[in-house]
Design an enzyme around this catalytic site. Structure first.
Site, PDB file in Angstrom:
ATOM      1  N   ASP A 158      -3.282   4.409   2.789  1.00 47.29           N
ATOM      2  CA  ASP A 158      -3.606   4.747   4.179  1.00 47.29           C
ATOM      3  C   ASP A 158      -3.298   6.216   4.415  1.00 47.29           C
ATOM      4  O   ASP A 158      -2.170   6.661   4.152  1.00 47.29           O
ATOM      5  CB  ASP A 158      -2.756   3.928   5.161  1.00 47.29           C
ATOM      6  CG  ASP A 158      -3.187   2.472   5.237  1.00 47.29           C
ATOM      7  OD1 ASP A 158      -4.311   2.151   4.791  1.00 47.29           O
ATOM      8  OD2 ASP A 158      -2.399   1.655   5.755  1.00 47.29           O
ATOM      9  N   ASP A 166       0.856  -1.183   0.000  1.00 51.57           N
ATOM     10  CA  ASP A 166       0.000   0.000   0.000  1.00 51.57           C
ATOM     11  C   ASP A 166       0.898   1.240   0.000  1.00 51.57           C
ATOM     12  O   ASP A 166       2.125   1.106  -0.044  1.00 51.57           O
ATOM     13  CB  ASP A 166      -0.917  -0.001   1.227  1.00 51.57           C
ATOM     14  CG  ASP A 166      -0.151   0.191   2.536  1.00 51.57           C
ATOM     15  OD1 ASP A 166       1.095   0.235   2.515  1.00 51.57           O
ATOM     16  OD2 ASP A 166      -0.813   0.306   3.580  1.00 51.57           O
ATOM     17  N   ASP A 215       1.398   4.719   2.371  1.00 52.79           N
ATOM     18  CA  ASP A 215       0.981   5.332   3.625  1.00 52.79           C
ATOM     19  C   ASP A 215       1.373   6.805   3.648  1.00 52.79           C
ATOM     20  O   ASP A 215       2.476   7.163   3.231  1.00 52.79           O
ATOM     21  CB  ASP A 215       1.681   4.625   4.796  1.00 52.79           C
ATOM     22  CG  ASP A 215       1.519   3.114   4.748  1.00 52.79           C
ATOM     23  OD1 ASP A 215       0.460   2.632   5.139  1.00 52.79           O
ATOM     24  OD2 ASP A 215       2.466   2.427   4.284  1.00 52.79           O
TER      25      ASP A 215
HETATM   26  N1  CTP Z   1       1.034   1.057  11.560  1.00 59.27           N
HETATM   27  C1  CTP Z   1       0.449   1.479  12.723  1.00 59.27           C
HETATM   28  N2  CTP Z   1      -0.871   1.254  12.936  1.00 59.27           N
HETATM   29  C2  CTP Z   1      -1.638   0.645  11.995  1.00 59.27           C
HETATM   30  C3  CTP Z   1      -1.049   0.227  10.797  1.00 59.27           C
HETATM   31  C4  CTP Z   1       0.299   0.450  10.608  1.00 59.27           C
HETATM   32  O1  CTP Z   1       1.131   2.031  13.567  1.00 59.27           O
HETATM   33  N3  CTP Z   1      -2.921   0.467  12.224  1.00 59.27           N
HETATM   34  C5  CTP Z   1       2.458   1.322  11.336  1.00 59.27           C
HETATM   35  C6  CTP Z   1       3.294   0.080  11.464  1.00 59.27           C
HETATM   36  O2  CTP Z   1       4.285   0.283  12.409  1.00 59.27           O
HETATM   37  C7  CTP Z   1       3.921  -0.102  10.108  1.00 59.27           C
HETATM   38  C8  CTP Z   1       3.672   1.196   9.357  1.00 59.27           C
HETATM   39  O3  CTP Z   1       2.609   1.829  10.054  1.00 59.27           O
HETATM   40  O4  CTP Z   1       5.287  -0.306  10.230  1.00 59.27           O
HETATM   41  C9  CTP Z   1       3.288   0.919   7.936  1.00 59.27           C
HETATM   42  O5  CTP Z   1       2.354  -0.128   7.901  1.00 59.27           O
HETATM   43  P1  CTP Z   1       2.112  -1.037   6.631  1.00 59.27           P
HETATM   44  O6  CTP Z   1       1.637  -0.223   5.501  1.00 59.27           O
HETATM   45  O7  CTP Z   1       1.241  -2.151   7.063  1.00 59.27           O
HETATM   46  O8  CTP Z   1       3.541  -1.701   6.384  1.00 59.27           O
HETATM   47  P2  CTP Z   1       4.776  -1.216   5.517  1.00 59.27           P
HETATM   48  O9  CTP Z   1       5.944  -1.266   6.425  1.00 59.27           O
HETATM   49  O10 CTP Z   1       4.492   0.080   4.839  1.00 59.27           O
HETATM   50  O11 CTP Z   1       4.932  -2.377   4.474  1.00 59.27           O
HETATM   51  P3  CTP Z   1       4.176  -2.549   3.068  1.00 59.27           P
HETATM   52  O12 CTP Z   1       5.176  -2.211   2.043  1.00 59.27           O
HETATM   53  O13 CTP Z   1       3.777  -3.974   3.036  1.00 59.27           O
HETATM   54  O14 CTP Z   1       3.005  -1.634   3.051  1.00 59.27           O
HETATM   55 MN    MN Z   2       2.703   0.382   3.758  1.00 57.98          MN
HETATM   56 MN    MN Z   3      -0.367   0.713   5.533  1.00 60.46          MN
END
Ligand code: CTP
Ligand code: MN
Ligand code: MN
Length: 528
Positions: free
Chosen positions: A452, A362, A364
């Site tokens: 997100d 995703d 963020d």
């Molecule tokens: N996070 C959080 N609370 C949430 C979701 C995520 O604090 N409800 C934080 C987590 O610590 C995470 C970061 O936001 O490390 C990013 O989350 P995520 O998008 O799930 O992971 P990524 O590290 O960005 O990996 P990906 O490339 O798979 O998106």
């Molecule tokens: Mn992410």
């Molecule tokens: Mn995320």
């Protein structure tokens, strides 16, 4: 000076096949628990050569006869051509605990002139290749470097073997630098699969054990090639060491293999790949006897949440990873929309892309603004409204803030934060350059992307940024560190000093690290 350049084409010379020494083909691995094979002369059958244009020679120097014989047999079993003697036909020399200069010197003594086509490789290349079942791409980390000046910085340029004086490695990821340059993929991939399987079985202890092992191995500046290398590394318990030993010896772990073949693991992996499907739903579907997504979507009795419906609808797009170019394009959309309503807002791409990852599941974003609380609260609804009108909104879930200013940080390392946020699926139109062509679905000119958005109060932005940059393992460890080593409580909102009974303010991530008495770790070093 490098002897071979990265990705150099393999030698085109025709090789004459040499007879193999039958004495070298019987395996008796160095692992004690396995009974030694009797009758070394009962040679295993000759193996088919799968990779014709590769001729390996494994250097015995510093490796020892037993390990060399073992590796030769293993490589042959995997379809590699391995010579007993060094000859002109050899294209790849594999050595262990030797620098490029040492190998060159040895070649000189043998009266062999190293041609520029000859690859001088560390044993890690062979081990990874055997794990992959084919020759893996040769990169700088595999190539032995020939140092021109021995008196210059020891170990400069390459660190494929552990440095002599190893600085004590911390058990906390927040005291280690973990870039995306992982020298131990063969092990960390295995531990991530075992961790995922534990997660599917809701075995928290085992999940944490495997995640910590994977995490510490990712931080090492060298490849583990023998059990000796694991000495002094924290987070590697007996169970973990057993797996490492098996991978060193066989190139793979039988337990990982069993997990990958396990029906429950395969089903959970498949089901949880759908946006909106977690462990509970997977468990239910698995118990009901479902094993494929098509059976699930065509079942008339099942009820799906709005999130799961979107998950199935955009499944193909969502499982194909988001590229950095796509993330940047989403960033443009976010900035456009946010700045239309709050021109002084700060927008930061967080998550994996901030840590330098090239792909993600995703994108963020953290948004904050020094303006009024009311403007702040209205922003995300306005942005959603705008995208809806433009036809860009495929799915959204707006979660209202439950943030309270002087609430103590959460004790749990994995809890969700209280900020207002929105989980979305956006319609990203392809840039003109590749419109349509790369897409399987004829005529489809867009891709569904998970986004997100998090909105946080201006005073909390440093904590929110630290919390949303990840990785998850890094976040868990920095909170654990705060609690156990500093008697402080840290979460995505604040840092509280329990001894002094005060909230510690911070304007930047650097200040948070300083409050915790930690050396600053850059975002791209947080890939724990
Ligand atoms: N996070 C959080 N609370 C949430 C979701 C995520 O604090 N409800 C934080 C987590 O610590 C995470 C970061 O936001 O490390 C990013 O989350 P995520 O998008 O799930 O992971 P990524 O590290 O960005 O990996 P990906 O490339 O798979 O998106
Ligand atoms: Mn992410
Ligand atoms: Mn995320």
């Amino acid at each position: 000076m490098f002897l071979a350049s990265v990705g150099a084409p393999e030698s085109q010379r025709q090789h004459q096949r040499l007879p193999m020494d039958p004495l070298c083909t019987a395996s008796s691995g160095p692992r004690k628990k396995r009974p030694k094979q009797v009758g070394a002369s009962m040679a295993s059958p000759p193996h088919d050569i799968k990779f014709q244009n590769l001729v390996l020679f494994i250097l015995e120097k510093k490796m020892g006869t037993t390990r060399r014989n073992f590796l030769m047999e293993l490589a042959r079993r995997k379809g590699f051509r391995v010579e007993n003697e060094l000859s002109d036909s050899v294209t790849h020399i594999v050595a262990e605990n030797n620098s490029g200069s040492e190998v060159l010197k040895w070649l000189q003594v043998q009266n062999i002139r190293a041609s520029s086509e000859l690859e001088l490789l560390d044993v890690s290349w062979l081990i990874e290749s055997m794990g992959a079942g084919k020759p893996v791409e040769i990169t700088g980390k595999h190539q032995l470097v020939v140092k021109t000046d021995y008196s210059a910085t020891p170990n400069a340029g390459f660190q494929k073997t552990p440095p002599l004086a190893v600085k004590k490695i911390s058990q906390y990821a927040c005291q280690r630098k973990t870039t995306l340059n992982n020298y131990n993929h063969i092990f960390t991939d295995a531990f991530e699969i075992l961790a995922e399987n534990s997660e599917f079985k809701e075995n928290e202890v085992s999940y944490v054990t495997f995640m910590r092992a994977a995490s510490v191995l990712k931080s090492l500046p060298f490849t583990i090639i023998s059990m000796k290398d694991t000495q002094g590394i924290p987070c590697l318990g007996d169970k973990v060491k057993c797996v490492i030993e098996e991978i060193i010896e066989d190139g793979e772990s039988s337990e990982v293999k069993a997990v990958l073949n396990d029906e429950r693991y395969q089903s959970f992996k498949l089901f949880t790949s759908v946006f909106g499907v977690g462990l509970k739903t997977s468990e239910k579907w698995f118990r009901m006897g479902f094993r494929s997504l098509s059976k699930i979507t065509s079942d008339k009795t099942l009820k799906f949440t709005k999130m799961q419906k979107a998950g199935f609808l955009y499944y193909e797009d969502l499982v194909s990873c988001v590229t950095r170019a796509e993330a940047e394009a989403v960033g443009v959309l976010v900035k456009e929309a946010v700045w239309a309503f709050l021109p002084d807002a700060f927008i930061t791409m967080t998550g994996g892309f901030r840590r330098g990852k090239k792909i993600g599941h995703d994108v963020d974003f953290l948004i904050t603004s020094p303006g009024s609380a009311e403007d702040e609260e209205q922003l995300l609804p306005k942005v959603i409204n705008l995208w809806e009108k433009k036809g860009l909104l495929l799915y959204y879930d707006l979660v209202e803030s439950t943030f309270e200013k002087f609430k103590l940080p959460s004790r749990q390392v994995d809890t969700l934060d209280h900020f207002q946020k929105c989980f979305l699926i956006l319609k990203l139109h392809h840039q003109r350059v590749d419109s349509g062509r790369s897409n399987q679905q004829e005529g489809k000119t867009w891709k569904a992307i998970r986004v997100d958005l998090v909105m946080c109060p201006y005073e909390n932005r440093a904590f929110a940024l630290l919390g949303w940059t990840g990785s998850r393992q890094f976040e868990r460890d920095i909170r654990r560190y705060a609690t156990h080593e500093r008697k402080m409580m840290l979460d995505n909102h604040a840092l509280y000093d329990k001894t002094k009974r005060v909230f510690l303010k911070a304007e930047s991530e650097e200040e948070i690290f300083a409050h915790l008495g930690l050396d600053y770790i850059e975002p791209w070093e947080r890939n724990a």
